[in-house]
Scaffold this active site. Sequence first.
Site, short mmCIF file in Angstrom:
data_model
loop_
_atom_site.label_atom_id
_atom_site.label_comp_id
_atom_site.label_asym_id
_atom_site.label_seq_id
_atom_site.Cartn_x
_atom_site.Cartn_y
_atom_site.Cartn_z
N THR A 178 0.84 -1.21 0.00
CA THR A 178 0.00 0.00 0.00
C THR A 178 0.87 1.25 0.00
O THR A 178 2.10 1.17 -0.17
CB THR A 178 -1.02 -0.06 1.17
OG1 THR A 178 -1.92 1.03 1.03
CG2 THR A 178 -0.35 -0.02 2.53
N LYS A 222 3.23 1.31 -3.98
CA LYS A 222 2.59 0.55 -5.06
C LYS A 222 3.31 0.67 -6.40
O LYS A 222 3.27 -0.25 -7.21
CB LYS A 222 1.13 1.01 -5.22
CG LYS A 222 0.20 0.51 -4.12
CD LYS A 222 -1.23 0.90 -4.42
CE LYS A 222 -2.16 0.40 -3.36
NZ LYS A 222 -3.57 0.72 -3.61
N ASN A 263 -0.46 -4.01 -6.01
CA ASN A 263 -0.98 -3.97 -4.63
C ASN A 263 -0.84 -5.32 -3.93
O ASN A 263 -1.22 -5.45 -2.77
CB ASN A 263 -2.42 -3.46 -4.58
CG ASN A 263 -3.42 -4.54 -4.93
OD1 ASN A 263 -3.10 -5.49 -5.66
ND2 ASN A 263 -4.63 -4.41 -4.44
N ASP A 298 -6.95 -4.45 -7.05
CA ASP A 298 -7.88 -3.33 -6.84
C ASP A 298 -8.91 -3.24 -7.96
O ASP A 298 -10.07 -2.87 -7.73
CB ASP A 298 -7.12 -1.99 -6.78
CG ASP A 298 -6.48 -1.75 -5.41
OD1 ASP A 298 -6.96 -2.31 -4.42
OD2 ASP A 298 -5.50 -0.98 -5.36
N GLY A 314 -10.00 12.67 -8.57
CA GLY A 314 -8.67 12.25 -8.13
C GLY A 314 -7.93 11.54 -9.25
O GLY A 314 -8.56 11.01 -10.19
N GLY A 341 -3.14 6.50 -7.42
CA GLY A 341 -3.10 5.07 -7.71
C GLY A 341 -4.48 4.43 -7.77
O GLY A 341 -4.77 3.64 -8.68
N GLY A 374 -16.53 2.15 0.32
CA GLY A 374 -15.38 1.39 -0.18
C GLY A 374 -15.03 0.11 0.58
O GLY A 374 -14.06 -0.56 0.23
#
Length: 281
Positions: A61, A65, A86, A101, A125, A128, A246
Amino acid sequence: MKRAGVVGSPISHSISPVFQQAALDALDIGALYSPYDVPPAELSAFVERLREPGWLGVNVTIPHKQAVLPLLDSVSPAARTLGAVNTIVVRESGLQGENTDVDGFLRSLRESGFAPAGSAAAVLGSGGAARAVVAALCSAGAQSVTVFARRLDRAETLAAQLSEHCGVRVTAHLWTSGELAEAVQASQLVVNTTPIGMRGGPAPNRSPLPTGLLRTDHTVYDLVYNPGETPLLAAAARSGARAVGGLDMLVYQGAEAFELWTGAAAPIEIMKAAAREALRG
Ligand code: NAP
């Protein structure tokens, strides 16, 4: 005892040790999953240690990454396209980099009832997590993706790389531009990939969207999972939009890593219950 873990810096906030250990114990794997706080200067030495006997693999993390890619023996095509790993899987052939992910996001999005094929999405955003979200939407047949960021160069690089790779129209704009309201109006899906709204983050009480933009037919997905209801999700609920947090993505990306390490089906419900409990505690 076999070993697994999560490597990042800082790492104390991570709830992966709680739900991964619950899964390992439930299946009697005989492995210990630990957090590893490793600063960038020590990442290379840490990765070398994974070659010692007993390691199943680790989750990776922030902030490692991207930096971890050249330290591995092989990298899956998905992780290579994203430029982000990840999960490291220890195989006989060496250390393999993966990115779970993308599937974790898609699985939770679909389970919420949203069908990404043919949709228009606005993504807030360009870090990553945004790369994983944009790649996921492209691979699922989204019609267009518009990325908003405070650094236009970063968003433009993301848009150029991923639209070339998947053939979907990905465009980039500055967050402050007038295009934000327009893109949200034209979208069925809005995804926050910034830490805005995150407990302990840069703006825990703020929503990344101005009020008044959301409609009942929007799906609003916030990658932030702590708190369970972020200011953005609260605003979405007030507008009658579908609001998705999330936490399921976090568990699903971890479950896929678990399956890569152990070859066993992940006990999803046990992992979800442990993750919820960890956030309550
Ligand atoms: P990252 O690579 O650091 O990217 C963060 C992005 O947010 C960057 O584009 C950054 O902009 C932007 N940003 C940060 N603070 C901002 C602010 N105050 N205003 C506007 N933009 C801001 O981090 P990441 O790995 O993508 O993670 C982002 C978030 O997603 C975190 O909260 C993380 O916990 C969450 N996440 C959740 C899951 C899950 O499974 N649910 C998975 C991955 C990540 P700059 O480029 O200008 O700095």
